[in-house]
Design a protein around this motif. Structure first.
Motif, PDB file in Angstrom:
ATOM      1  N   TYR A  73       0.469  -1.408  -0.397  1.00 12.56           N
ATOM      2  CA  TYR A  73      -0.049   0.367  -0.245  1.00 12.56           C
ATOM      3  C   TYR A  73       1.129   1.225   0.369  1.00 12.56           C
ATOM      4  O   TYR A  73       1.874   0.908   0.882  1.00 12.56           O
ATOM      5  CB  TYR A  73      -1.235   0.349   1.166  1.00 12.56           C
ATOM      6  N   SER A  74       0.630   2.170  -0.998  1.00 15.30           N
ATOM      7  CA  SER A  74       1.111   3.422  -0.884  1.00 15.30           C
ATOM      8  C   SER A  74       0.637   4.287  -1.050  1.00 15.30           C
ATOM      9  O   SER A  74      -0.968   4.200  -1.435  1.00 15.30           O
ATOM     10  CB  SER A  74       2.805   3.675  -1.781  1.00 15.30           C
ATOM     11  N   MET A  75       0.611   5.527  -0.872  1.00 14.55           N
ATOM     12  CA  MET A  75       0.008   6.820  -1.213  1.00 14.55           C
ATOM     13  C   MET A  75       0.918   7.553  -2.071  1.00 14.55           C
ATOM     14  O   MET A  75       1.878   7.947  -1.763  1.00 14.55           O
ATOM     15  CB  MET A  75      -0.416   7.898   0.011  1.00 14.55           C
ATOM     16  N   ALA A  76       0.093   8.099  -3.353  1.00 16.01           N
ATOM     17  CA  ALA A  76       1.349   9.316  -4.035  1.00 16.01           C
ATOM     18  C   ALA A  76       1.120  10.847  -3.365  1.00 16.01           C
ATOM     19  O   ALA A  76       0.656  10.858  -2.459  1.00 16.01           O
ATOM     20  CB  ALA A  76       0.557   9.200  -4.904  1.00 16.01           C
ATOM     21  N   GLN A  77       2.489  10.951  -3.975  1.00 12.16           N
ATOM     22  CA  GLN A  77       3.021  12.575  -2.425  1.00 12.16           C
ATOM     23  C   GLN A  77       2.185  13.868  -2.724  1.00 12.16           C
ATOM     24  O   GLN A  77       1.586  14.323  -1.981  1.00 12.16           O
ATOM     25  CB  GLN A  77       4.093  12.419  -3.700  1.00 12.16           C
ATOM     26  N   PHE A  78       0.632  13.669  -3.961  1.00 13.41           N
ATOM     27  CA  PHE A  78      -0.076  14.481  -4.900  1.00 13.41           C
ATOM     28  C   PHE A  78      -1.118  14.594  -3.939  1.00 13.41           C
ATOM     29  O   PHE A  78      -2.170  14.893  -4.320  1.00 13.41           O
ATOM     30  CB  PHE A  78       0.163  14.838  -5.974  1.00 13.41           C
ATOM     31  N   SER A  79      -1.646  13.168  -3.615  1.00 12.37           N
ATOM     32  CA  SER A  79      -3.251  12.211  -3.248  1.00 12.37           C
ATOM     33  C   SER A  79      -3.778  13.576  -1.613  1.00 12.37           C
ATOM     34  O   SER A  79      -4.941  14.141  -1.997  1.00 12.37           O
ATOM     35  CB  SER A  79      -2.778  11.485  -2.613  1.00 12.37           C
ATOM     36  N   THR A  80      -2.559  14.073  -0.997  1.00 12.90           N
ATOM     37  CA  THR A  80      -3.446  15.003  -0.056  1.00 12.90           C
ATOM     38  C   THR A  80      -2.665  16.276   0.205  1.00 12.90           C
ATOM     39  O   THR A  80      -1.514  16.720  -1.289  1.00 12.90           O
ATOM     40  CB  THR A  80      -2.816  14.388   1.883  1.00 12.90           C
ATOM     41  N   GLY A  81      -2.648  17.110   0.973  1.00 10.99           N
ATOM     42  CA  GLY A  81      -1.965  18.063   1.087  1.00 10.99           C
ATOM     43  C   GLY A  81      -0.501  18.208   1.201  1.00 10.99           C
ATOM     44  O   GLY A  81       0.338  18.754   1.421  1.00 10.99           O
ATOM     45  N   LEU A 121      -1.369  -1.260  -4.406  1.00 10.48           N
ATOM     46  CA  LEU A 121      -3.089  -0.567  -4.187  1.00 10.48           C
ATOM     47  C   LEU A 121      -1.452   0.921  -3.922  1.00 10.48           C
ATOM     48  O   LEU A 121      -1.146   0.830  -3.105  1.00 10.48           O
ATOM     49  CB  LEU A 121      -2.856  -0.494  -2.661  1.00 10.48           C
ATOM     50  N   GLN A 122      -2.578   2.080  -4.405  1.00  8.51           N
ATOM     51  CA  GLN A 122      -1.978   3.370  -4.616  1.00  8.51           C
ATOM     52  C   GLN A 122      -3.292   4.232  -4.280  1.00  8.51           C
ATOM     53  O   GLN A 122      -3.770   3.926  -4.606  1.00  8.51           O
ATOM     54  CB  GLN A 122      -1.179   3.633  -5.850  1.00  8.51           C
ATOM     55  N   VAL A 123      -2.701   5.064  -3.469  1.00  9.03           N
ATOM     56  CA  VAL A 123      -4.133   5.878  -3.628  1.00  9.03           C
ATOM     57  C   VAL A 123      -3.852   7.431  -4.226  1.00  9.03           C
ATOM     58  O   VAL A 123      -2.416   8.033  -3.993  1.00  9.03           O
ATOM     59  CB  VAL A 123      -4.432   6.067  -1.667  1.00  9.03           C
ATOM     60  N   LEU A 124      -4.429   7.505  -5.461  1.00  2.61           N
ATOM     61  CA  LEU A 124      -3.905   8.983  -5.882  1.00  2.61           C
ATOM     62  C   LEU A 124      -4.686  10.661  -5.480  1.00  2.61           C
ATOM     63  O   LEU A 124      -4.765  11.093  -6.410  1.00  2.61           O
ATOM     64  CB  LEU A 124      -4.822   8.862  -7.495  1.00  2.61           C
ATOM     65  N   GLN A 125      -6.179  10.417  -4.201  1.00  4.40           N
ATOM     66  CA  GLN A 125      -6.747  11.804  -4.192  1.00  4.40           C
ATOM     67  C   GLN A 125      -7.133  10.914  -2.588  1.00  4.40           C
ATOM     68  O   GLN A 125      -8.014   9.840  -2.714  1.00  4.40           O
ATOM     69  CB  GLN A 125      -7.971  11.661  -5.205  1.00  4.40           C
TER      70      GLN A 125
END
Length: 241
Positions: A73-81, A121-125
């Motif tokens: 699991y990861s979150m894109a750096q641009f997914s949050t502020g 899995l990657q969170v885009l937003q």
């Protein structure tokens, strides 16, 4: 701050038992064996599945009479502020484990001995409910890859704010400090695969919130079935053409 007005409407105009709009699509990553995009409101997740394939770690090959399920699991750096400097952090590691255990409960791993299945899995937003969105996206991607499953693994959250149970919290509601209950189920088998709560609730209130989240799971399962059925029809149409 008032999260539910006197008319019973939340900040985004939903009723207490209304979910955000769900948009889903499979087959979005051409090089993956299965893939999907799943959106819940402004939360958007992409999932890619590779396998079943030979176990990469040779020391585990002889020991596994069931498929080995791995999840990242990861979150894109641009997914949050908030900009994230580290590629992996403690929360990502925890969520990878939670999602892996949830997916293991639905995959018929005994039918795929000496093999491994990788779920990325990657969170885009990110706008609340990322854990549930990842589980739902992973289920779609596994189905797209043709991985045998006992049932669809689906997930939804519900919370308790302003003395009101609320289904499918967005980021503002999730950050308000109230209780948040995340539920994962296998709907046809009527089995709970995930239950996480970040605050204490009286038993009567918990049962109400849990029931609300469970109903949300069933609605998501129905939407996932619709997406898979539509995809099957499109494949049949292409073959016929």
């Amino acid at each position: 701050m008032e999260y539910v007005n006197p008319e019973g409407l939340r900040l985004d105009g939903r009723r207490f038992n209304e979910m955000r709009q769900i948009v889903a699509e499979v087959g979005v990553v051409s090089k993956a064996d299965g893939s999907a995009v799943f959106e819940m409101g402004n939360t958007k997740v992409i999932a890619a599945v590779y396998g079943p394939r030979e176990i990469q770690n040779k020391s585990l090959q002889k020991k596994n009479d069931h498929a080995l399920v791995l999840c990242e699991y990861s979150m894109a750096q641009f997914s949050t502020g908030d900009r994230r400097r580290q590629k992996f952090d403690r929360r990502s590691t925890e969520l990878s484990l939670v999602i892996r255990q949830t997916m293991e409960a639905c995959i018929l791993t005994e039918l795929l001995p000496h093999s491994q299945i990788d779920i990325f899995l990657q969170v885009l937003q990110a706008d609340g409910g990322t854990r549930s969105a990842c589980i739902n996206a992973a289920t779609l991607a596994l189905a797209d890859a043709g991985i045998p499953m006992r049932d669809l693994a689906v997930s939804c959250s519900a919370g308790y704010l302003n003395s009101t149970p609320l289904l499918d919290l967005n980021y503002v509601e999730d950050s308000a400090g109230g209780a948040d209950v995340t539920v994962g189920i296998l709907p046809k088998l009527d089995k709970v695969t995930l239950l996480q709560m970040d605050a204490k609730l009286p038993m009567e209130t918990f049962e109400t919130v849990f029931a609300l989240a469970s109903e949300g799971c069933k609605a998501i399962a129905e939407r996932i079935r619709e997406v898979l059925q539509e995809n099957t029809k499109q494949l049949e149409y292409r073959r016929a053409a």
